[in-house]
Design a protein around this motif. Structure first.
Motif, PDB file in Angstrom:
ATOM      1  N   ASP A 172       0.825  -1.211   0.000  1.00  0.00           N
ATOM      2  CA  ASP A 172       0.000   0.000   0.000  1.00  0.00           C
ATOM      3  C   ASP A 172       0.854   1.253   0.000  1.00  0.00           C
ATOM      4  O   ASP A 172       0.429   2.302  -0.482  1.00  0.00           O
ATOM      5  N   ASP A 228       6.183   6.471  -2.700  1.00  0.00           N
ATOM      6  CA  ASP A 228       5.155   7.263  -2.007  1.00  0.00           C
ATOM      7  C   ASP A 228       5.767   8.170  -0.938  1.00  0.00           C
ATOM      8  O   ASP A 228       5.236   9.241  -0.656  1.00  0.00           O
ATOM      9  N   LYS A 260       0.362  10.553  -7.671  1.00  0.00           N
ATOM     10  CA  LYS A 260      -0.657   9.540  -7.412  1.00  0.00           C
ATOM     11  C   LYS A 260      -1.566  10.041  -6.301  1.00  0.00           C
ATOM     12  O   LYS A 260      -1.102  10.593  -5.305  1.00  0.00           O
ATOM     13  N   GLU A 261      -2.854   9.842  -6.478  1.00  0.00           N
ATOM     14  CA  GLU A 261      -3.820  10.192  -5.423  1.00  0.00           C
ATOM     15  C   GLU A 261      -3.768  11.678  -5.056  1.00  0.00           C
ATOM     16  O   GLU A 261      -4.174  12.059  -3.968  1.00  0.00           O
ATOM     17  N   LYS A 285      -5.934   7.563   0.304  1.00  0.00           N
ATOM     18  CA  LYS A 285      -6.335   6.487  -0.612  1.00  0.00           C
ATOM     19  C   LYS A 285      -7.730   5.973  -0.286  1.00  0.00           C
ATOM     20  O   LYS A 285      -8.514   5.652  -1.180  1.00  0.00           O
ATOM     21  N   SER A 335     -10.394   8.571  -1.424  1.00  0.00           N
ATOM     22  CA  SER A 335     -10.557   8.605  -2.884  1.00  0.00           C
ATOM     23  C   SER A 335     -11.224   7.345  -3.418  1.00  0.00           C
ATOM     24  O   SER A 335     -11.640   7.297  -4.574  1.00  0.00           O
ATOM     25  N   ASN A 374      -9.677   4.538  -3.832  1.00  0.00           N
ATOM     26  CA  ASN A 374      -8.704   3.768  -4.613  1.00  0.00           C
ATOM     27  C   ASN A 374      -8.006   2.672  -3.826  1.00  0.00           C
ATOM     28  O   ASN A 374      -7.345   1.816  -4.419  1.00  0.00           O
ATOM     29  N   PHE A 375      -8.141   2.692  -2.508  1.00  0.00           N
ATOM     30  CA  PHE A 375      -7.417   1.717  -1.697  1.00  0.00           C
ATOM     31  C   PHE A 375      -7.772   0.285  -2.101  1.00  0.00           C
ATOM     32  O   PHE A 375      -6.894  -0.524  -2.423  1.00  0.00           O
TER      33      PHE A 375
END
Length: 327
Positions: free
Chosen positions: A167, A193, A225-226, A257, A260, A262-263
């Protein structure tokens, strides 16, 4: 002593570290009878998985990954979390052996009741992880570990594969190690990240800040990202400096995440990639069990190795031949 599937499951659910280790050994085994039991075990524990935060930690050799993981793990435990460490050691290309010395390097963390450390050989698998790291992670999640820390082999740009099963992808850097230019290659930078510049002290603080600036400039050329701006943090894992900031940034990124949506989508995509990987593995294994297919496989392999023709051409010829016979 051989344990039944139910005994292993009971051990996993009760947090018995010895039986957790036995279950992981079972999953790592290539023996047919072990694979069957491992498949059964993984199927049963699946509903209990998915509740951890999966963190991949990479960096060049000497970046201080083991020290970082030990002290970060202790910090997470102090926050009331259970921590599992999956440390991947490079295997010898000659005898396939590995030193597996991570428990020695993380001696203090290994003594913690709420910590579990599992060194595993890469066994020649590329990408900084072992081929069963994902499945090992499932076992740790079923055992109730909140944070799964995956320490990669630490050999360079192939490390990005660990991002496909985690993650959060954390990249450790050091200054003065000759890797500043390596650090701005797109391979890792597109996947990372959080960046933590390690081993920073008063003597190199100015250079560390310059390195941070270079990295931030490089990140400006990479799509986020995100809508997440990758933080470049400074600190010293050895002196427990900057680790609390890393802990908070990880929570912040996971929350983003989740908000959004998306996780779970990303985790589904990761599971699909694992499916595709194992399809390839099982097809090749079945080819080698079939005498006529294996003979053809060995012949095309020999043609490739003796440069009778291009290896990719021989691979395509074999697959076409194999599929036509199956049809």
């Amino acid at each position: 002593m051989k344990f039944s599937t139910q005994e292993l499951i009971n051990g996993i659910q009760s947090g018995n570290k010895r039986l957790i280790a036995k279950a992981i050994t079972l999953v790592e085994s290539k023996k047919v009878e072990h694979r069957q039991q491992a498949d059964e075990l993984l199927k049963i524990i699946m509903p209990s998985t998915g509740n951890s935060i999966r963190i991949g930690i990479t960096g060049v050799p000497g970046a201080g990954k083991s020290t970082f993981i030990e002290n970060f793990g202790k910090l997470a435990i102090a926050h009331g979390k259970k921590v599992a460490v999956l440390a991947i050691d490079p295997s010898s290309s000659v005898n396939k052996g590995s030193i597996l010395g991570d428990k020695t390097r993380m001696e203090e963390l290994a003594k913690e009741e709420n910590a579990f450390i599992r060194p595993s050989p890469s066994s020649g698998f590329l990408g900084g992880i072992a081929n069963t790291t994902f499945e090992t992670m499932m076992i740790c999640e079923a055992a109730g570990y909140d944070y799964i820390l995956i320490e990669t082999v630490g050999v360079g740009q192939s490390e990005v594969l660990v991002a496909d099963i985690t993650d959060v992808f954390l990249f450790l850097k050091i200054i003065g190690g000759g890797d500043e230019l390596q650090g701005i290659k797109r391979g890792i930078m597109e996947m990372v990240d959080i960046i933590f510049i390690n081993k920073v002290d008063e003597s190199n603080l100015s250079k560390a800040k310059s390195t941070r600036l270079e990295l931030k400039r490089a990140l400006d050329f990479i799509p986020s990202k995100e809508k997440w701006k990758v933080p470049v943090l400074l600190g010293s894992a050895l002196n427990n400096e900057g680790l609390e900031d890393v802990f908070l940034r990880i929570k912040e990124f996971i929350n983003l995440k989740n908000k959004s949506g998306n996780f779970e989508n990303i985790r589904s995509q990761q599971a699909e990639k694992r499916f595709e990987y194992w399809v390839q593995e099982y097809i090749l294994a079945n080819v080698k069990k079939n005498n006529s297919a294996e003979n053809a496989y060995l012949q095309h392999k020999k043609n490739a190795s003796t440069m009778v023709s291009n290896p990719s051409t021989e691979a395509k010829l074999f697959v076409d031949e194999f599929l036509s016979k199956r049809n």
